[in-house]
Motif scaffolding. Structure first.
Motif, PDB file in Angstrom:
ATOM      1  N   SER A  38       0.840  -1.193   0.000  1.00  0.00           N
ATOM      2  CA  SER A  38       0.000   0.000   0.000  1.00  0.00           C
ATOM      3  C   SER A  38       0.877   1.246   0.000  1.00  0.00           C
ATOM      4  O   SER A  38       2.070   1.180   0.324  1.00  0.00           O
ATOM      5  CB  SER A  38      -0.917   0.011   1.231  1.00  0.00           C
ATOM      6  OG  SER A  38      -0.155   0.143   2.415  1.00  0.00           O
ATOM      7  N   MET A  48      -3.774   0.467  -2.803  1.00  0.00           N
ATOM      8  CA  MET A  48      -3.552  -0.839  -2.184  1.00  0.00           C
ATOM      9  C   MET A  48      -3.724  -1.958  -3.197  1.00  0.00           C
ATOM     10  O   MET A  48      -4.479  -1.841  -4.161  1.00  0.00           O
ATOM     11  CB  MET A  48      -4.547  -1.015  -1.034  1.00  0.00           C
ATOM     12  CG  MET A  48      -4.425  -2.291  -0.233  1.00  0.00           C
ATOM     13  SD  MET A  48      -5.484  -2.253   1.243  1.00  0.00           S
ATOM     14  CE  MET A  48      -4.580  -1.086   2.275  1.00  0.00           C
ATOM     15  N   PRO A  81     -10.330  -4.490  -1.751  1.00  0.00           N
ATOM     16  CA  PRO A  81      -9.057  -4.266  -1.067  1.00  0.00           C
ATOM     17  C   PRO A  81      -8.617  -5.481  -0.272  1.00  0.00           C
ATOM     18  O   PRO A  81      -9.435  -6.321   0.112  1.00  0.00           O
ATOM     19  CB  PRO A  81      -9.353  -3.072  -0.151  1.00  0.00           C
ATOM     20  CG  PRO A  81     -10.823  -3.066   0.024  1.00  0.00           C
ATOM     21  CD  PRO A  81     -11.395  -3.611  -1.250  1.00  0.00           C
ATOM     22  N   ARG A  85      -5.984  -5.124   5.110  1.00  0.00           N
ATOM     23  CA  ARG A  85      -5.811  -3.671   5.001  1.00  0.00           C
ATOM     24  C   ARG A  85      -5.697  -3.000   6.369  1.00  0.00           C
ATOM     25  O   ARG A  85      -5.039  -1.959   6.500  1.00  0.00           O
ATOM     26  CB  ARG A  85      -6.952  -3.051   4.206  1.00  0.00           C
ATOM     27  CG  ARG A  85      -8.356  -3.265   4.760  1.00  0.00           C
ATOM     28  CD  ARG A  85      -9.393  -2.819   3.741  1.00  0.00           C
ATOM     29  NE  ARG A  85     -10.764  -3.041   4.149  1.00  0.00           N
ATOM     30  CZ  ARG A  85     -11.416  -4.197   4.001  1.00  0.00           C
ATOM     31  NH1 ARG A  85     -10.786  -5.238   3.482  1.00  0.00           N
ATOM     32  NH2 ARG A  85     -12.677  -4.320   4.374  1.00  0.00           N
ATOM     33  N   HIS A  88      -2.141  -2.332   7.512  1.00  0.00           N
ATOM     34  CA  HIS A  88      -1.560  -1.149   6.882  1.00  0.00           C
ATOM     35  C   HIS A  88      -2.165   0.134   7.453  1.00  0.00           C
ATOM     36  O   HIS A  88      -1.435   1.087   7.749  1.00  0.00           O
ATOM     37  CB  HIS A  88      -1.818  -1.183   5.370  1.00  0.00           C
ATOM     38  CG  HIS A  88      -1.215  -2.351   4.667  1.00  0.00           C
ATOM     39  ND1 HIS A  88      -0.214  -2.208   3.723  1.00  0.00           N
ATOM     40  CD2 HIS A  88      -1.452  -3.682   4.756  1.00  0.00           C
ATOM     41  CE1 HIS A  88       0.118  -3.403   3.257  1.00  0.00           C
ATOM     42  NE2 HIS A  88      -0.631  -4.300   3.864  1.00  0.00           N
TER      43      HIS A  88
END
Length: 225
Positions: A38, A48, A81, A85, A88
């Motif tokens: 990302s 991402m 995504p 995620r 991140h």
């Protein structure tokens, strides 16, 4: 959506992310659909890699954009995504200086976490300067906000974190810097494994370690690590 409709900065970031995904795959740091990358965009949203696709075979159009809560903002049909995620996003929410993150599964480094071997001990001079101590975060269920809680104690003072039983997370000012840190993690783990096979690593004297810590501080102030 096509890359021709994007800003020059976003087009460049997409190309760099595709390159880093391919390099991670070629270096054996990920396989199949493993890992995710990302980067921050100028408007504060996050570019991402998508869920489920092989990161070594992505195109620029495969990438998606999410907000800091993980909601999908832009992406091709059938692209979602990464399920990881939140790992991140926790970094971005707590480190405004960080512009890119890489999560991969470097095999030797992950093997060390399975065996309960820490890579935080200061043994390799180059690693101490470039990476500093490498902590291991406790196991957290993939794809959940628990992953953010697991790395919380380390995010402020580290740019490299091992994830127990799972992988590693590196981050930095650019995607390429985060990728290089991931390479270095696995390289360090291989060297330490070799040292173990040779009979065990011999630690440096405390005064030598203090010198390395000072060099790292100077390099960080100068933006060199």
């Amino acid at each position: 959506m096509t890359t021709t409709s994007l800003t020059e900065i976003e087009r460049a970031l997409r190309a760099e992310m595709v390159l880093c995904g391919r390099l991670l795959y070629e270096r054996g740091l990920i396989v199949a659909g493993d890992g995710n990358l990302s980067a921050r965009l100028p408007d504060g949203t996050i570019l991402m890699t998508p869920a489920g696709l092989a990161k070594g075979m992505l195109t620029a159009d495969d990438l998606v954009v999410v907000d800091l809560d993980g909601r999908l903002i832009r992406g091709e049909p059938n692209r979602q995504p990464s399920s990881e995620r939140y790992l991140h996003l926790f970094v971005y929410q707590h480190r405004p200086d960080i512009m890119a993150c890489v999560h991969a599964h470097p095999p030797t480094a992950v093997g060390a976490t399975l065996a309960g071997v820490s890579l935080a001990e200061p043994l390799l001079p180059e690693a101490q300067i470039a990476l500093g101590p490498i902590p291991t975060a406790p196991y957290a269920l993939t794809g959940t906000t628990e992953m953010g809680a697991a790395i919380a104690p380390f995010v402020a003072d580290h740019e490299v974190i091992l994830l127990a039983y799972h992988g590693a997370l590196t981050y930095g000012a650019t995607l390429m810097q985060a990728f290089h840190r991931m390479e270095q993690v696995e390289h360090c783990a291989r060297i330490l494994l070799a040292a173990h096979l040779f009979g065990g690593a011999r630690p440096l004297p405390p005064e030598r370690l203090a010198e390395l810590a000072e060099v790292r501080r100077a390099f960080r102030l100068a933006g060199r690590v």
